[in-house]
Design a protein around this motif. Structure first.
Motif, PDB file in Angstrom:
ATOM      1  N   ARG A  38       4.872   6.976  10.245  1.00 22.68           N
ATOM      2  CA  ARG A  38       5.923   7.911   9.873  1.00 22.68           C
ATOM      3  C   ARG A  38       5.327   9.017   9.014  1.00 22.68           C
ATOM      4  NH1 ARG A  38       7.951   2.981  10.711  1.00 22.68           N
ATOM      5  NH2 ARG A  38      10.117   2.778  11.416  1.00 22.68           N
ATOM      6  N   GLU A  39       6.110  10.054   8.780  1.00 24.66           N
ATOM      7  CA  GLU A  39       5.648  11.139   7.920  1.00 24.66           C
ATOM      8  C   GLU A  39       5.883  10.746   6.464  1.00 24.66           C
ATOM      9  OE1 GLU A  39       6.488  15.871   6.961  1.00 24.66           O
ATOM     10  OE2 GLU A  39       7.633  14.841   8.517  1.00 24.66           O
ATOM     11  N   LEU A  40       4.792  10.521   5.737  1.00 18.61           N
ATOM     12  CA  LEU A  40       4.883  10.168   4.322  1.00 18.61           C
ATOM     13  C   LEU A  40       4.584  11.416   3.510  1.00 18.61           C
ATOM     14  CD1 LEU A  40       5.271   7.939   2.200  1.00 18.61           C
ATOM     15  CD2 LEU A  40       2.791   7.565   2.292  1.00 18.61           C
ATOM     16  N   GLU A  41       5.598  11.948   2.878  1.00 21.27           N
ATOM     17  CA  GLU A  41       5.462  13.199   2.152  1.00 21.27           C
ATOM     18  C   GLU A  41       5.080  12.932   0.706  1.00 21.27           C
ATOM     19  OE1 GLU A  41       8.646  16.499   0.931  1.00 21.27           O
ATOM     20  OE2 GLU A  41       8.288  16.420   3.100  1.00 21.27           O
ATOM     21  N   VAL A  42       3.902  13.396   0.317  1.00 21.29           N
ATOM     22  CA  VAL A  42       3.450  13.250  -1.059  1.00 21.29           C
ATOM     23  C   VAL A  42       3.002  14.609  -1.581  1.00 21.29           C
ATOM     24  CG1 VAL A  42       2.769  10.841  -0.778  1.00 21.29           C
ATOM     25  CG2 VAL A  42       1.101  12.636  -0.366  1.00 21.29           C
ATOM     26  N   HIS A  43       3.017  14.741  -2.907  1.00 20.41           N
ATOM     27  CA  HIS A  43       2.659  16.006  -3.546  1.00 20.41           C
ATOM     28  C   HIS A  43       1.772  15.711  -4.745  1.00 20.41           C
ATOM     29  CE1 HIS A  43       5.564  18.205  -1.070  1.00 20.41           C
ATOM     30  NE2 HIS A  43       6.361  17.156  -1.229  1.00 20.41           N
ATOM     31  N   GLY A  44       1.594  16.688  -5.608  1.00 22.76           N
ATOM     32  CA  GLY A  44       0.769  16.505  -6.783  1.00 22.76           C
ATOM     33  C   GLY A  44      -0.681  16.883  -6.547  1.00 22.76           C
ATOM     34  N   PRO A  45      -1.518  16.740  -7.579  1.00 21.16           N
ATOM     35  CA  PRO A  45      -2.907  17.213  -7.501  1.00 21.16           C
ATOM     36  C   PRO A  45      -3.816  16.392  -6.603  1.00 21.16           C
ATOM     37  CG  PRO A  45      -2.493  16.141  -9.614  1.00 21.16           C
ATOM     38  CD  PRO A  45      -1.170  16.266  -8.933  1.00 21.16           C
ATOM     39  N   THR A  46      -3.491  15.123  -6.355  1.00 26.80           N
ATOM     40  CA  THR A  46      -4.363  14.265  -5.530  1.00 26.80           C
ATOM     41  C   THR A  46      -3.533  13.529  -4.477  1.00 26.80           C
ATOM     42  OG1 THR A  46      -4.164  12.482  -7.180  1.00 26.80           O
ATOM     43  CG2 THR A  46      -6.079  13.962  -7.353  1.00 26.80           C
ATOM     44  N   MET A  82      -2.229   4.773  -2.513  1.00 25.11           N
ATOM     45  CA  MET A  82      -1.526   3.891  -3.443  1.00 25.11           C
ATOM     46  C   MET A  82      -0.194   3.437  -2.869  1.00 25.11           C
ATOM     47  SD  MET A  82      -2.277   5.643  -7.177  1.00 25.11           S
ATOM     48  CE  MET A  82      -1.390   4.362  -8.066  1.00 25.11           C
ATOM     49  N   VAL A  83       0.508   4.358  -2.213  1.00 27.66           N
ATOM     50  CA  VAL A  83       1.781   3.997  -1.590  1.00 27.66           C
ATOM     51  C   VAL A  83       1.557   2.975  -0.488  1.00 27.66           C
ATOM     52  CG1 VAL A  83       3.742   4.844  -0.254  1.00 27.66           C
ATOM     53  CG2 VAL A  83       2.877   6.191  -2.178  1.00 27.66           C
ATOM     54  N   TYR A  84       0.507   3.164   0.311  1.00 21.10           N
ATOM     55  CA  TYR A  84       0.198   2.203   1.374  1.00 21.10           C
ATOM     56  C   TYR A  84      -0.101   0.815   0.793  1.00 21.10           C
ATOM     57  CZ  TYR A  84      -0.245   6.147   4.631  1.00 21.10           C
ATOM     58  OH  TYR A  84      -0.006   7.262   5.423  1.00 21.10           O
ATOM     59  N   GLU A  85      -0.863   0.785  -0.302  1.00 20.63           N
ATOM     60  CA  GLU A  85      -1.186  -0.498  -0.930  1.00 20.63           C
ATOM     61  C   GLU A  85       0.070  -1.190  -1.436  1.00 20.63           C
ATOM     62  OE1 GLU A  85      -4.071   0.083  -3.979  1.00 20.63           O
ATOM     63  OE2 GLU A  85      -5.589   0.942  -2.616  1.00 20.63           O
ATOM     64  N   MET A  86       0.964  -0.440  -2.062  1.00 23.22           N
ATOM     65  CA  MET A  86       2.210  -1.023  -2.568  1.00 23.22           C
ATOM     66  C   MET A  86       3.098  -1.490  -1.424  1.00 23.22           C
ATOM     67  SD  MET A  86       3.186   1.277  -5.929  1.00 23.22           S
ATOM     68  CE  MET A  86       3.035   2.862  -5.103  1.00 23.22           C
ATOM     69  N   ALA A  87       3.080  -0.750  -0.328  1.00 20.76           N
ATOM     70  CA  ALA A  87       3.891  -1.143   0.830  1.00 20.76           C
ATOM     71  C   ALA A  87       3.409  -2.471   1.394  1.00 20.76           C
ATOM     72  CB  ALA A  87       3.828  -0.055   1.896  1.00 20.76           C
ATOM     73  N   ASN A  88       2.093  -2.669   1.435  1.00 20.74           N
ATOM     74  CA  ASN A  88       1.555  -3.953   1.898  1.00 20.74           C
ATOM     75  C   ASN A  88       1.916  -5.078   0.932  1.00 20.74           C
ATOM     76  OD1 ASN A  88       0.359  -3.319   4.350  1.00 20.74           O
ATOM     77  ND2 ASN A  88      -1.602  -2.759   3.437  1.00 20.74           N
ATOM     78  N   ALA A  89       1.812  -4.785  -0.379  1.00 19.52           N
ATOM     79  CA  ALA A  89       2.062  -5.815  -1.385  1.00 19.52           C
ATOM     80  C   ALA A  89       3.513  -6.274  -1.400  1.00 19.52           C
ATOM     81  CB  ALA A  89       1.655  -5.299  -2.765  1.00 19.52           C
TER      82      ALA A  89
END
Length: 219
Positions: A101-109, A116-123
């Motif tokens: 899916r389209e995972l929309e993220v922003h910010g400097p990195t 990090m979102v992928y890791e939390m989704a697995n956890a």
């Protein structure tokens, strides 16, 4: 989700208590929010913010801090997409489901945030069915917020399309003592997109809120 933010605020691990969203109904979380000490600061993100907001009129806490909150009941039009996501998570895992899916993220990195979102989704993949039911069945939190027993601070990334600023603003405006802050250039995952900016924003609002009033006298 909150580690970088709490580190930036100087909140040590021993001062943190994590609430897992492993119960299917908002009402199931009452034992957690009963009997909080008056110096507790309750922080919630997204679905966690929604759950916490429903207890704003019943919990005893120093502040209630909400990130990316939607204080309204879930939109029935989202039901199918929520069920589809849950089915994909069960079939292929949290990260793989989000990568499709389209995972929309922003910010400097953004690349770091995305991983990090992928890791939390697995956890948290084992809780997807419970969290889906929780999201779909929740009532609106505005009535609870309108009788909030503590100051409420609502943050929304200015670029958040999952829980737009109008929703975060509504949460703050409904509270007797509410403040709202749009986090410029950040999205739904503001807490990990730029945890230092989030910490600075909270510190500023709490300091200005608690500052004594200045009285001018004409002699």
């Amino acid at each position: 989700m909150f580690d970088g933010f709490l580190n930036a605020l100087g909140v040590g691990p021993a001062q943190r208590y994590v609430v897992e969203l492993d119960r299917p109904s908002v009402d199931d979380y009452q034992p957690i929010f009963d009997g909080l000490s008056e110096d507790t600061i309750v922080c919630g993100f997204s679905l966690g913010a929604i759950v916490a907001a429903h207890y704003a009129d019943r919990m005893t806490a120093h502040h209630l801090v909400l990130f990316g909150v939607n204080p309204l009941a879930d939109d029935p039009a989202k039901a199918q997409s929520r069920h589809d996501l849950a089915a994909d998570v069960i079939r292929c895992g949290g990260a793989a489901a989000l990568q499709a899916r389209e995972l929309e993220v922003h910010g400097p990195t953004p690349d770091v945030t995305r991983e990090m979102v992928y890791e939390m989704a697995n956890a948290s993949a084992n809780m997807i069915e419970t969290q889906t039911q929780l999201a779909l069945s929740r009532p609106g939190a505005l009535p609870a917020l309108s009788s909030a027993c503590m100051p409420v601070i609502s943050f929304t990334g200015s670029l958040d399309r999952s829980a737009p600023t109008v929703q975060g603003l509504a949460a703050a405006q409904s509270a007797p003592d509410g403040q709202f802050c749009a986090l410029e250039g950040l999205g739904h995952f503001a807490l990990i997109e730029d945890p230092h900016a989030c910490a600075a924003a909270l510190r500023h609002l709490m300091e200005t809120h608690d500052a004594p009033a200045i009285h001018h006298h004409a002699d």
